[in-house]
Structure formats: C-alpha cells, structure tokens
Write a protein that holds these residues in place. Structure first.
Motif, mmCIF file in Angstrom:
data_model
loop_
_atom_site.group_PDB
_atom_site.id
_atom_site.type_symbol
_atom_site.label_atom_id
_atom_site.label_comp_id
_atom_site.label_asym_id
_atom_site.label_seq_id
_atom_site.Cartn_x
_atom_site.Cartn_y
_atom_site.Cartn_z
ATOM 1 N N ALA A 1 0.821 -1.203 0.000
ATOM 2 C CA ALA A 1 0.000 0.000 0.000
ATOM 3 C C ALA A 1 0.859 1.260 0.000
ATOM 4 O O ALA A 1 1.906 1.326 0.646
ATOM 5 N N THR A 2 0.384 2.266 -0.744
ATOM 6 C CA THR A 2 1.075 3.546 -0.779
ATOM 7 C C THR A 2 1.200 4.124 0.622
ATOM 8 O O THR A 2 0.244 4.109 1.398
ATOM 9 N N GLY A 3 2.403 4.641 0.924
ATOM 10 C CA GLY A 3 2.623 5.272 2.210
ATOM 11 C C GLY A 3 3.196 4.348 3.262
ATOM 12 O O GLY A 3 3.584 4.794 4.343
ATOM 13 N N VAL A 4 3.249 3.042 2.964
ATOM 14 C CA VAL A 4 3.761 2.090 3.946
ATOM 15 C C VAL A 4 5.290 2.075 3.946
ATOM 16 O O VAL A 4 5.910 1.804 4.968
ATOM 17 N N GLY A 5 5.906 2.389 2.800
ATOM 18 C CA GLY A 5 7.360 2.468 2.756
ATOM 19 C C GLY A 5 8.007 1.503 1.791
ATOM 20 O O GLY A 5 8.875 0.711 2.181
ATOM 21 N N LYS A 6 7.595 1.548 0.501
ATOM 22 C CA LYS A 6 8.237 0.692 -0.498
ATOM 23 C C LYS A 6 9.717 1.029 -0.619
ATOM 24 O O LYS A 6 10.529 0.175 -0.967
ATOM 25 N N LEU B 1 7.703 -3.278 -7.567
ATOM 26 C CA LEU B 1 7.131 -2.648 -6.385
ATOM 27 C C LEU B 1 5.993 -1.743 -6.842
ATOM 28 O O LEU B 1 6.177 -0.897 -7.720
ATOM 29 N N THR B 2 4.835 -1.911 -6.253
ATOM 30 C CA THR B 2 3.677 -1.113 -6.655
ATOM 31 C C THR B 2 2.608 -1.154 -5.574
ATOM 32 O O THR B 2 2.567 -2.086 -4.762
ATOM 33 N N ALA B 3 1.763 -0.144 -5.574
ATOM 34 C CA ALA B 3 0.580 -0.156 -4.708
ATOM 35 C C ALA B 3 -0.667 -0.508 -5.506
ATOM 36 O O ALA B 3 -1.720 -0.767 -4.930
ATOM 37 N N THR B 4 -0.522 -0.517 -6.838
ATOM 38 C CA THR B 4 -1.675 -0.781 -7.708
ATOM 39 C C THR B 4 -1.240 -1.697 -8.845
ATOM 40 O O THR B 4 -1.017 -1.250 -9.965
ATOM 41 N N PRO B 5 -1.113 -2.976 -8.595
ATOM 42 C CA PRO B 5 -0.632 -3.882 -9.643
ATOM 43 C C PRO B 5 -1.607 -3.977 -10.810
ATOM 44 O O PRO B 5 -2.820 -3.850 -10.630
ATOM 45 N N ALA B 6 -1.036 -4.175 -12.007
ATOM 46 C CA ALA B 6 -1.876 -4.409 -13.176
ATOM 47 C C ALA B 6 -2.593 -5.743 -13.012
ATOM 48 O O ALA B 6 -2.087 -6.676 -12.379
ATOM 49 N N GLU C 1 1.828 9.101 -9.255
ATOM 50 C CA GLU C 1 2.361 7.896 -8.637
ATOM 51 C C GLU C 1 3.836 8.095 -8.305
ATOM 52 O O GLU C 1 4.556 8.836 -8.957
ATOM 53 N N GLY C 2 4.265 7.432 -7.256
ATOM 54 C CA GLY C 2 5.676 7.378 -6.923
ATOM 55 C C GLY C 2 6.234 8.601 -6.236
ATOM 56 O O GLY C 2 7.363 8.567 -5.731
ATOM 57 N N TRP C 3 5.522 9.684 -6.231
ATOM 58 C CA TRP C 3 6.015 10.907 -5.584
ATOM 59 C C TRP C 3 5.479 10.896 -4.162
ATOM 60 O O TRP C 3 4.281 10.935 -3.930
ATOM 61 N N ASP C 4 6.383 10.820 -3.214
ATOM 62 C CA ASP C 4 5.984 10.634 -1.821
ATOM 63 C C ASP C 4 6.510 11.762 -0.956
ATOM 64 O O ASP C 4 7.726 11.958 -0.844
ATOM 65 N N VAL C 5 5.607 12.480 -0.351
ATOM 66 C CA VAL C 5 5.966 13.464 0.662
ATOM 67 C C VAL C 5 5.023 13.258 1.843
ATOM 68 O O VAL C 5 3.964 12.648 1.713
ATOM 69 N N LYS C 6 5.419 13.769 2.975
ATOM 70 C CA LYS C 6 4.657 13.508 4.198
ATOM 71 C C LYS C 6 3.738 14.658 4.595
ATOM 72 O O LYS C 6 3.031 14.555 5.599
ATOM 73 N N ASN C 7 3.757 15.748 3.837
ATOM 74 C CA ASN C 7 3.009 16.919 4.290
ATOM 75 C C ASN C 7 1.804 17.283 3.422
ATOM 76 O O ASN C 7 1.285 18.383 3.515
ATOM 77 N N ILE C 8 1.354 16.349 2.560
ATOM 78 C CA ILE C 8 0.102 16.581 1.836
ATOM 79 C C ILE C 8 -1.040 16.265 2.792
ATOM 80 O O ILE C 8 -1.201 15.143 3.252
ATOM 81 N N LEU D 1 -5.059 9.396 -3.942
ATOM 82 C CA LEU D 1 -5.142 9.409 -2.486
ATOM 83 C C LEU D 1 -3.787 9.106 -1.861
ATOM 84 O O LEU D 1 -3.435 9.654 -0.805
ATOM 85 N N GLY D 2 -3.007 8.262 -2.528
ATOM 86 C CA GLY D 2 -1.707 7.873 -1.987
ATOM 87 C C GLY D 2 -0.727 9.006 -1.803
ATOM 88 O O GLY D 2 0.207 8.909 -0.991
ATOM 89 N N ARG D 3 -0.932 10.121 -2.536
ATOM 90 C CA ARG D 3 0.000 11.240 -2.364
ATOM 91 C C ARG D 3 -0.098 11.843 -0.973
ATOM 92 O O ARG D 3 0.808 12.547 -0.535
ATOM 93 N N GLY D 4 -1.176 11.589 -0.258
ATOM 94 C CA GLY D 4 -1.343 12.213 1.052
ATOM 95 C C GLY D 4 -1.396 11.240 2.202
ATOM 96 O O GLY D 4 -1.816 11.610 3.305
#
Length: 842
Positions: free
Chosen positions: A50-55, A203-208, A345-352, A371-374
């Motif tokens: 899942a996005t945000g867990v730490g891939k 590595l993905t949060a949304t596999p094909a 996708e793939g852009w991860d910051v903690k302050n959104i 949703l994963g961006r935040g």
C-alpha cells in the motif's frame, strides 16, 4: 545463474532491525527472498504494498540482503524523472530522503555519471556493489529517430553500459511503480527483460490485473490504515448540491487552514516533533486546466499568493522541480501543488494534508494513486490528533460513489468480463441467469433490479389469459379484460354463464374462438356529448400582493445562512487477517461562501419574479416587482448606509430567491378556482365486439342470466347485449326493443368513453335510446332498495344537470335523463309513454 540466493532468517532479522522496518516491509522482504531462493530460472515477482507504507525501505533492505548474498549489480528502473530523483535521494546520506541502515553502501550509476572515467573503474571492480538508477525510457531499444546512450560503446567502460549489464550474471532488477510497464507495454518490458536478469521484483501499490499471479506479497491500504501505518482518508463533501470547482477549491483552502492550525498546536504540545507544514494537492485535467486552477488559487479568498502555489506538469521548469523537491522543507513557501499526471504515482511526501481531484476518479487504481500522495504520516507515526492523522479528500461531485466503494481499500477489484448495464438512476441491472437451465428467449423477462425471471411453460404472463385458464373471476376465459367487456360484459369479471363454449381435449380445455361483429345493419352512430369539467383561474397580477406580504416573507432571511462541509472518515479495524472498513462521521466544518452586494441580490430577485410564467411581461409588472423586492429586502433588514452596500452570502441569496419564489407561487395558487366545462363528442358504439358462441336469442324463451350475451334484438344498435340485473336492465331492454316510440337503443358499459363526471368519479348509465321524435334518452334502472342511496342520488343529480347543459348547448340535439326503479318499470306495463309519465324526466 552465477549467484545463489539462499533464505537466511537471521539475516532478515538483522536487516529489519538496521533499517527499522515496519512489520509489513519485513514480511514483504521475507516473502520475496523466499521466492527468489527457490527459483532456478528467471522470476518476475511483485510486491503489492500500500502507498505510504514504505516501499522505499523495502527496496533498500532488499538491495542490502542481495549484497550480503554476493550480488553486485542491481538495476532500479523508474518510470520518470520525478521518481528517479526521489530514488537517488533515498541513497544520498546528505538528503532528507536518505534511507539509513545499509551495511553495503552502493555506488550509484546514473544517466548523468555512467560515462565518467571513475565509473568505468568501479564497474570493473567485482567487490563494489553497484546500483544503477535509470528511467525505463533510457533502457528501451533505440530506433532510427531515437538513440540510447546506454546502448552505445563507452571508451571508459570498453563496452556499452547495456551490454555490461547483460553480461553481469548477477543482475537483479527492481522495477519501481511496476504497473506502469507490465507485460502489455512491450517496448518497456523488452528493455528490461532483454538484460537477462536473475529476477525482477516489481514494487507497486496498484498492480496491473495481468500481474496479479506474480504477486509474492500483498498488503492492502485497508490493512495499512488498520495497522496505523498511514493516515486515515476522510471524504469531504457538501449536502447543499454545490460542487463547482471554485467552491471545491475554496473549501480545500479552508480545510488547509484548519490543518495548519492543528499541526501548529500539536508541535506546541510536542516541541521535539519535527517542523512540518501541511500542503494542498490539486489534480487537474490538462495543463491548461492546471494553469487556470493555479491562477485561481493565487487569488483572494484562496491561497492568496502566487509564490505559494506550485504548478507541476510535463512542461515545468527545473526551478519548479527543485521547488517540488524541497516542498517538505519547513522553509518552503509552497502551500499548494497543482499537477496533472506527473505526480500521480511514486512521488511521496509527508506533508500533503488536503487533496482535490478535479478529474473523475474513474477507477480504483486512479483513486488510490491520487489518495496515496497524502497517506504518509507527517510525524512518522499516528499522533492521536485526528486532524493531523487524517488526509482530507474533497469530493463534492463524487463523494457518494467513493463512500460506496470503501471496500476497495481492503481488496483488489476483479472487474467482471460481462457488461453491466445501469438504469437512469445508476443502479446495476445485470441479469442473473441459472447456467444449468436452458434459456427460452421468448419467455425471459428482466424484472426489478435486473433479475431475470423465466416463466413456466404452463404459467400465464401476469395480466394475460392462458387458453387453459378457466378461473371465472378473471373474466371470460380466452379473452383479456378489454375483450371481455367488448363482448358485452358489464364488468371485467363475468359470470360463468357468459363463458365461452369449451370442448374436452384430453385433460385440458380448449376455447373456441369468439366471433367479431359490427353494429346492426341500418343502425345509426350516436354522438354522446361527454361533459368534462376543468378548473381555471383568474389572471394573476402582482398588484394582488401587498408590501406587507413581501416584508413578512423577507423577514425569514434577516440573518446569514451558514453552509457546511461534512467529513466521513474511512476507518479500518483488523481481526486477524480480516480487515473491516467503516465510514465514521467526523462532524461538520463550516464552509466559506461567496458574498455579493445588495444590488446583485436586488437584481436577481426582480429577475426571478419576471420569469414566473403567470406574470405578464409588461411595464406594470416590472414596477410591481421592484416594489415587492424593496419590501422583501426591508423585511430582511437589508440596509444601504451611505456608500456602504450590505453584502449577502451565497446561501442566504439562494434561500432568499427560493423564499421570494415561494411567496409568488403561493399567491398564484391561492386564487379562487373557476370551473369551466367542455363538451367532448364521443362516437358510439365501439365496434366490432366479440360474440360468444354461447350467446342466446333474447326472444327464444330463455330466462335472464347475469352476464349472458343475448342476440336477436329488433332495435339494438349492436346485435348483442348483456345485463347485470333482470328486473331493471333486462326489462328496460325488452321494453325499448318492442315499443313503437323507440327508434334505436344501445347498452352502455363501464370503463368506456361514455360517462358523466360526478366530481369524485365517473357515472356510467345503463342505456342510451333514440325516440321517434329524434330526441335522446339516458336511462338508468335501479332496484327499489338502492334508489335512495346517497351515491345513487349524486349520480342522478349529475345526470340531470348534464342533460340540461348538453341540450342547452344545441349542437348535439335534445337529451333527457330517465331514472326508473324496478317498481316504475313494472307499473309501466311495457309501455314507453307510461314509463315516461311515471318517472317524469325533464
């Protein structure tokens, strides 16, 4: 395979401790290593995390495990420059994105440095761990128009970098955002697989969907929410129907201000917590759309400062990308980021902290990617402060769909291959069919909700007759209700005596076909003047409304009307492996609204009045409308003080408009109704009619039977008639058919077009007769016991009034109404003149 990867549980524990891996990352590492250790040929594995867990932590710990097992070549493939820069920062100890914990510090080979002299030396060193970070576009096979430097011979390396990787023998590929280049993307896929790696880990949060069989480990967003590793998504919406982009952005800015205050208070209570400044993230449709949104956010009532709004698209400058890279820095001025697809996708910051998707969330994948961006926690773990531990998704236009799809957070949706149709309200109408039963298309129906029903062979369709249905309560067997009445039945239900003739055929009965007949030869058509009443109203005038009425109506809008945003959290709980997603209301937040001057309110109210269809478009109406609006606003306490003009909020304006409309409509509706009458000519008889083979001659010595069809008449316009009562209807028919003063007569049946309105229903008399003088008679026979019933008297009075009105009209001849009891009929002694003298009709 030149390198042998074994499963070492102790090493996994050591690496997990060094990297401080979260439990799902540790389990993912263990699952991947176990699968790799069992492989003898090339394997492609996917970690669905899942996005945000730490891939990123999973990637770094996997590289360190492989290095401890002797691997010296790892290629990290990224789908674009944004994710590539983020990945390089993960290995840079000087970066805030650095992932600490590696025992084997890799040498990074990038598109910028791989041709440098010192890189060639490192590549030839079998002891050094090399991590190659390249975009997939930089690896695919070159074409006539596009060359690839990695496939060109390099003088420092002595060969092409691509060839070096092909020959490495211990190459492992880690494909970040793996779903972007799954097997269907042939060029991208071949560019990676042609390297002949030992294994590829996606590595993905949304596999094909096509890659689901390759998933070695899955950790859903629902699990991450339940375990507290990410923020709790909160769907934010209005219930007032407002969903335009301007409103959504204004609400998002208000939510952002609330988040900023909550973050500030948390840090005051926890001074050791890192400085984090929440940001708004907006996803747009196109680059032009993003430019419009960025300009709007820079204006008053939104962010209010263009330097605090960052627009990121494929056309963004290096300066903008640098500002994006530092958006987590407490000194960054950025409060809002506007993007199209680059940051999906793939852009991860903690302050959104707040997200607005100004594009349709067309699928679960897109929803999770946005949703994963935040989802990343701003302070690394849950704080216990809901506003800090939640990410707000503003979805005024699609909140209901998102809330209804809450369970996608805990599962992967397998889309059905069959087409699902929806009705006008969006409800699914998929037909359900039992595959074990053969489908008879002639007897299949789609019922409410889309369920298919197959009618049994011997079951009649509801509302229709089966040839084998002999239930007398349903009218004449073999005929529909309409056919029953056409055959002469006085009602939809016929007596068994009126049934068609049947003949025995085995164990079932089969109906003989009825015969259609037209009116008697030489018989006239009769025009029955049916009277229809209509309500009409006097013309409406605004002058009918006083200033006092308008002031009273305006008094209801003396105060501003607040509007609210509602927040529903998608919270998750876990019991073992079972995760439950629950919608938990978070209360409401007052939303902002636009304010307009009193002059705009005035104009909108005047315009509303003039648009009412009953208001004539003339100068007098316009003057009256202005008068009423001024009185309405006085009642609402609206004032103009010098140059200052009072302003009203959007909801107050909207409700005031509704209030004015309601006042006007109530005044229009309160006009006294006027009854107007219209005569509608109805041609009689209805023909043809169906004559049963069981019909009998009226003069053949037969006794009266209710519902029986009788033929053989002398003066009946139709050659067949049936009756409900012997002492009244039957006797009247026999009297008229024999009397020399009657020229023609016809039976009137219920549920047809010849009736008299009674105010609360329809009255169907028994007969119409035409006498030798050319005058028409409406006849009703009634049993003595029923003659004074209230309902009978109401019908009698309506018929007498009707006869006077249609006679006075002059277009349809002279009409009389004759009401005869069974005693009257008996006293008449079969004489028309005596019957008229006894009943004394007008």
């Amino acid at each position: 395979m030149s390198v042998d990867i074994t499963y070492d549980a102790a090493l996994i524990e050591e690496i997990a401790a060094r990297f401080d891996l979260r439990d799902p990352n540790k389990r993912a590492l263990s699952a991947l290593v176990e699968r790799i250790s069992k492989g003898t040929d090339f394997q492609e594995l996917v970690a669905d995390l899942a996005t945000g867990v730490g891939k990123t932590y999973l990637m770094s710990s996997l590289i360190d495990y492989l290095a401890a097992q002797g691997v010296r070549h790892v290629l990290v493939v990224t789908p674009g420059s944004t994710i590539q820069r983020k990945t390089l920062a993960n290995f840079d100890a000087a970066s805030a994105k650095y992932v600490a914990g590696a025992e084997y510090v890799p040498f990074l080979v990038t598109p910028e440095n791989f041709q440098a002299a010192n890189v060639g030396a490192v590549l030839r060193d079998p002891r050094r761990l090399k991590v190659f970070v390249f975009n997939v576009q930089q690896l695919i096979r070159p074409s006539d128009k596009v060359s690839r430097k990695v496939r060109s011979e390099d003088e420092n390396l002595g060969d092409a970098l691509y060839s070096h990787l092909e020959a490495a023998g211990d190459l492992f590929v880690i494909a970040d955002e793996h779903h972007v280049y799954h097997e269907k993307a042939k060029a991208f896929s071949a560019g990676i697989r042609d390297l002949n790696p030992v294994a590829m880990v996606g590595l993905t949060a949304t596999p094909a969907k096509a890659d689901l069989p390759k998933v070695a480990f899955e950790y859903t967003l629902g699990e991450a929410i339940a375990d507290g590793h990410v923020k709790v998504p909160v769907i934010v919406y209005r219930k007032d129907g407002t969903k335009d982009e301007r409103t959504q952005l204004a609400d998002a800015c208000r939510l952002l201000a609330n988040k900023e205050e909550s973050y500030r208070i948390f840090r005051e209570v926890n001074p050791d917590a890192p400085a984090v400044k929440p940001c708004l993230f907006v996803v747009c449709q196109t680059i032009d759309h993003a430019a419009e949104v960025a300009q709007m956010l820079a204006g008053s009532g939104f962010i209010g400062d263009g330097s605090q709004v960052l627009q990121i698209t494929s056309q963004s400058s290096d300066e903008a990308l640098e500002a994006l890279a530092s958006v987590e820095n407490p000194d960054s001025p950025i409060r809002a980021i506007v993007s199209v697809n680059m940051l999906r996708e793939g852009w991860d910051v903690k302050n959104i902290a707040v997200i607005v998707a100004l594009r349709k969330l067309a699928s679960q994948t897109l929803t999770e990617q946005i949703l994963g961006r935040g989802l990343r926690l701003p302070f690394a773990q849950r704080t216990g402060v809901p506003d800090v531990d939640q990410v707000d998704l503003v979805a005024h236009d699609s909140y209901a769909q998102l809330l209804a799809q809450k369970d996608v957070l805990r599962q992967r949706i397998q889309l059905p291959s069959s087409k699902v149709e929806v009705d006008e309200n969006g409800a699914a109408m998929t037909a359900t069919v039992d595959p074990a039963q053969p489908l008879d298309p002639t007897r299949a129906t789609i019922g409410p909700g889309g369920q298919q029903s197959i009618l049994p062979v011997d079951s009649p369709v509801p509302g229709q007759w089966s040839l084998f249905d002999t239930d007398p309560s349903r009218g004449q067997p073999g005929l529909s209700d309409d056919e029953t009445q056409a055959a002469g039945g006085g009602s939809a239900a016929a007596d068994p005596a009126a049934a068609l003739a049947f003949q025995e055929t085995g164990s079932r009965l089969q109906a003989k076909a009825p015969a259609p007949v037209n009116r008697t030869q030489g018989a006239p058509k009769i025009i029955f003047p049916r009277l229809e009443s209509r309500l009409s109203y006097a013309p409406f005038s605004l002058s009918d409304i006083s200033n006092a009425d308008a002031e009273r109506a305006g008094a209801a809008f003396a105060e501003e009307v607040p509007t609210f945003m509602f927040r529903d959290a998608l919270e998750a709980t876990r019991q073992g492996d079972d995760v439950t997603i629950k919608v938990t209301p978070q209360g409401r937040t007052e939303a902002g609204q636009r304010f307009e001057g009193l002059d705009i309110v005035y104009d909108s109210l005047v315009k509303l009045i003039m648009h009412q269809p009953e208001v004539p478009s003339e100068l007098g109406s316009k003057n009256a409308a202005r008068r009423l609006v001024q009185a309405f606003l006085r009642g609402a306490g609206a004032v103009e003080n010098g140059d200052h003009v009072e302003s009203w909020g959007q909801k107050r304006r909207e409700q005031a408009v509704d209030g004015m409309r309601r006042m006007i409509r109530e005044k229009i509706a309160s006009r006294a109704p006027q009854t107007e009458y219209e005569i509608v000519p109805v041609e009689l008889p209805d023909e043809p009619v169906l004559v049963s083979t069981a019909a009998v001659d009226a003069y053949d010595g037969q006794r009266f039977a209710k519902g029986m069809q009788y033929t053989g008449w002398q003066k009946n316009i139709m050659p067949v008639a049936s009756f409900d009562a012997g002492t009244t209807e039957w006797e009247l028919a026999m009297l008229m058919d024999r009397d020399p003063d009657i020229e023609w007569w016809i039976r009137v049946y219920v549920h047809r077009e010849a009736f008299i309105p009674t105010g609360n229903g329809k009255y169907y008399p028994d007969f119409i007769a035409l006498d030798k003088a050319g005058e028409y008679w409406l006849l009703e026979g009634k049993a003595d016991s029923e003659a004074l019933d209230e309902c009978v008297l109401v019908k009698k009075k309506a018929a007498e009034s009707w006869a006077r009105r249609v006679s006075d009209d002059g277009r349809f001849g002279r009409w009389h109404y004759l009401f005869a009891t069974e005693s009257d009929i008996a006293k008449a002694g079969a004489s028309w003149k005596v019957l008229v003298n006894i009943t004394k009709p007008e």
